[in-house]
Design a protein around this motif. Structure first.
Motif, mmCIF file in Angstrom:
data_model
loop_
_atom_site.group_PDB
_atom_site.id
_atom_site.type_symbol
_atom_site.label_atom_id
_atom_site.label_comp_id
_atom_site.label_asym_id
_atom_site.label_seq_id
_atom_site.Cartn_x
_atom_site.Cartn_y
_atom_site.Cartn_z
ATOM 1 N N GLU A 201 0.830 -1.201 0.000
ATOM 2 C CA GLU A 201 0.000 0.000 0.000
ATOM 3 C C GLU A 201 0.869 1.257 0.000
ATOM 4 O O GLU A 201 1.876 1.315 0.702
ATOM 5 N N PRO B 130 -0.066 -3.537 -10.252
ATOM 6 C CA PRO B 130 -1.100 -2.583 -9.831
ATOM 7 C C PRO B 130 -2.458 -3.272 -9.728
ATOM 8 O O PRO B 130 -2.907 -3.926 -10.672
ATOM 9 N N ASN C 237 -5.360 -1.745 -9.312
ATOM 10 C CA ASN C 237 -6.439 -0.942 -9.911
ATOM 11 C C ASN C 237 -5.931 -0.129 -11.101
ATOM 12 O O ASN C 237 -6.451 0.948 -11.385
ATOM 13 N N GLU D 83 -3.025 1.404 -11.469
ATOM 14 C CA GLU D 83 -2.300 2.625 -11.120
ATOM 15 C C GLU D 83 -0.953 2.690 -11.836
ATOM 16 O O GLU D 83 -0.189 1.735 -11.829
ATOM 17 N N PHE E 102 2.942 4.234 -12.211
ATOM 18 C CA PHE E 102 3.954 4.521 -11.199
ATOM 19 C C PHE E 102 5.316 4.639 -11.856
ATOM 20 O O PHE E 102 5.495 4.290 -13.032
ATOM 21 N N GLY F 268 0.759 1.190 -15.679
ATOM 22 C CA GLY F 268 -0.284 0.598 -14.841
ATOM 23 C C GLY F 268 -1.042 -0.530 -15.507
ATOM 24 O O GLY F 268 -1.804 -1.238 -14.837
ATOM 25 N N PRO G 199 3.782 5.923 -6.842
ATOM 26 C CA PRO G 199 2.555 6.033 -7.631
ATOM 27 C C PRO G 199 2.295 7.476 -8.033
ATOM 28 O O PRO G 199 2.635 8.418 -7.309
ATOM 29 N N ASP H 10 -0.876 8.423 -8.520
ATOM 30 C CA ASP H 10 -2.088 8.728 -7.763
ATOM 31 C C ASP H 10 -1.740 9.031 -6.308
ATOM 32 O O ASP H 10 -0.668 8.671 -5.816
ATOM 33 N N GLU I 229 -3.071 7.657 -3.751
ATOM 34 C CA GLU I 229 -2.991 6.370 -3.073
ATOM 35 C C GLU I 229 -2.979 5.264 -4.114
ATOM 36 O O GLU I 229 -3.536 5.414 -5.207
ATOM 37 N N ALA I 230 -2.338 4.141 -3.791
ATOM 38 C CA ALA I 230 -2.257 3.024 -4.723
ATOM 39 C C ALA I 230 -2.026 1.741 -3.947
ATOM 40 O O ALA I 230 -1.454 1.761 -2.846
ATOM 41 N N SER I 231 -2.466 0.639 -4.546
ATOM 42 C CA SER I 231 -2.250 -0.682 -3.952
ATOM 43 C C SER I 231 -1.714 -1.612 -5.027
ATOM 44 O O SER I 231 -2.250 -1.661 -6.145
#
Length: 224
Positions: free
Chosen positions: A76, A135, A137, A139, A141, A164, A181, A183, A185-187
């Motif tokens: 995360e 990634p 979702n 994302e 990076f 991504g 990332p 964004d 936030e990213a996971s």
């Protein structure tokens, strides 16, 4: 992501006002040669595990020294103010990876602020195995990478821009700074050697600078 500052694995080194900006290239199979690979399907992507090195002239027995397996979990990331925090649930560590402003001036909480680069204080490599991130979702990076060798210098790092749509696999012994990332936030799905040995370089302490990874989109000419 909830950030507990008491759980940060490494205390960042600060106190310098110089940044070495890395070249920015698009991550492709060609540009990643020697560093790693792009990952289309994470479910069946193999992770290299390196056999434990012999300590003397007697070799490590076959079928031993490489049985630690892999660890897997969600990696995360969250920008808070001008500071990038992360937690790797695969190995149970939390990190302060870098800043978008000089760290003494950088906000460490509140809404994420606009950013043009990430100032990274540390990079490492894993001698025991490779590492894959994917990634969850889509994302995009960036990540700075350098080829193996303990005499690494900031000038040897290249920042790879990943769109991504695919994941990234890094070979054992390849230096990598923070995954950053675009964004707020990213996971990422993270899979890596369970031993999780780390050999690190501290840029402010060793070179009097931070490693700067640009966050802009590179031109198509930088794909190779």
């Amino acid at each position: 992501m909830i950030i507990d500052h008491a759980e940060i694995a490494y205390t960042p080194t600060m106190g310098v006002r110089r940044a070495h900006e890395t070249p920015l290239v698009i991550a492709t199979e060609a540009s990643l040669e020697g560093y790693g690979r792009l990952v289309e399907s994470p479910a069946d992507f193999p992770i290299e595990i390196v056999r434990w090195p012999a300590q003397g002239w007697r070799p490590v027995d076959l079928n031993s020294g490489d049985q630690g397996g892999v660890a897997e979990g969600v990696f995360e990331f969250a920008w808070r103010g001008e500071t990038l925090f992360a937690r790797n649930n695969a190995v149970g560590d939390s990190y302060l990876f870098g800043w978008s402003n000089w760290p003494e001036d950088a906000a460490t909480d509140g809404p994420a602020k606009p950013r043009e680069r990430a100032l990274i204080w540390r990079a490492n490599y894993h001698p025991d195995g490779g590492q894959m991130i994917y990634p969850m979702n889509g994302e995009s990076f960036v990540v700075p990478l350098a080829l193996p060798g303990d005499d690494v210098k900031p000038e040897q790092f290249i920042t790879f821009w990943c769109d991504g749509g695919r994941g990234l696999y890094i070979h054992p012994n390849v230096w990598h700074g923070a995954f950053v990332p675009h964004d707020d936030e990213a996971s990422f799905l993270d899979r890596q050697g369970r031993v999780h040995a780390r050999v690190s370089v501290d840029f402010p302490k060793e070179f009097g600078c931070y490693l700067a990874s640009p966050l802009r989109r590179p031109s198509p000419a930088t794909a190779a």
